[in-house]
Design a protein around this motif. Sequence first.
Motif, PDB file in Angstrom:
ATOM      1  N   TYR A 276       0.661  -0.601   0.201  1.00 19.85           N
ATOM      2  CA  TYR A 276       0.489  -0.059   0.019  1.00 19.85           C
ATOM      3  C   TYR A 276       0.829   1.040   0.172  1.00 19.85           C
ATOM      4  O   TYR A 276       2.054   1.189   0.226  1.00 19.85           O
ATOM      5  N   ASN A 277       0.672   2.514  -0.179  1.00 16.59           N
ATOM      6  CA  ASN A 277       0.867   3.636  -0.474  1.00 16.59           C
ATOM      7  C   ASN A 277       0.963   4.221   1.229  1.00 16.59           C
ATOM      8  O   ASN A 277       0.141   4.583   1.901  1.00 16.59           O
ATOM      9  N   ASN A 284      -2.831  -0.903  -4.330  1.00 17.87           N
ATOM     10  CA  ASN A 284      -2.704  -0.784  -5.817  1.00 17.87           C
ATOM     11  C   ASN A 284      -3.606  -0.872  -6.426  1.00 17.87           C
ATOM     12  O   ASN A 284      -3.959  -0.521  -7.510  1.00 17.87           O
TER      13      ASN A 284
END
Length: 329
Positions: A276-277, A284
Amino acid sequence: MNTKPILDLIIVGAGPTGISCGIQAALQGLSYVVLEKGVLVNSIYNFPANMTFFSTSLNLEIGNVPFISHNDKPTRQEALEYYRRLADNYNLDIYYQEKVSDVVQNDGFMVTTNKDIYRAKNIILATGFYDFPRMLNIPGEGLPKVKHYYDEAHLYIKQNVAVIGGANSACDVALETWQKGANVTMIVREEMLYQKVKYWILPNIENRIKEGSIKAYFNSNVMEIRPDAIDISTPEGIITIPNDYVLAMTGYRPDYDWLSKIGIPLQNDESASPIYNEHTFESNIKGLYIAGVLQSGLDTSKLFIENTRDHGKIIINNIVKKSIPKIES
């Protein structure tokens, strides 16, 4: 045909993180629902009856609602009451006993549960990992006397109890069952107990082991469980000891099959955490966010309630920011 309106957000899981996300969604005026397969804060509800938190009540507070407890560190019962008050205070839209079975991208997301179908522009997975214990994968693990969750000590009075593990849960369980009259043996695969065990617990358990009140085998593993005994592989060889109950406090893991079904890849390391960011917590899959302790994968000592309680604000702010139309210069 499903004629329900498309929501801004669906939150999966009504634990502390899911509650935090729901509060922030309500404050920002988003349309949302929280889907919970069990009860409110289901994991905490299933904690041992006499459990005391490691964190202080102040560090567990969310939603600007004070957490009042009798002592500095609250009990399970006080936590249940606190999260009930939070849900009531913000009138959170939580649907209980509603398990999500499928999440499909379909002009946003279509979420199927055991009761209904919902559609939303965004989704937050705040499912934690408490429902999936790390299995021993040894013969006899399926016997009724083997438990991966601890309830309370009364059942184990005058019984031969094997506690597997050396971290917080194992040490708590070993001490509590011993104090109530069980004959306790700990089996720890490492060379010592986890040194970050609660500071008021670690010296106590170490002293009980040192004096012989609790027997401990280090650098050891249970090889087989039988109805009246267990085999342990120790540095001195395989030994067999009498046994009535095995309490496997070996930790938990995320529901990897479900994450794979949704299409979320994992880090290629020991943590096996969802990708994940790190700034927005978006996965994603655009519009799908990973929140709370689920982020840590198998590294379950990394994230707790106290250092994930801001996840709701981070995610909701990102959702709101993305929804604001960009003005062309």
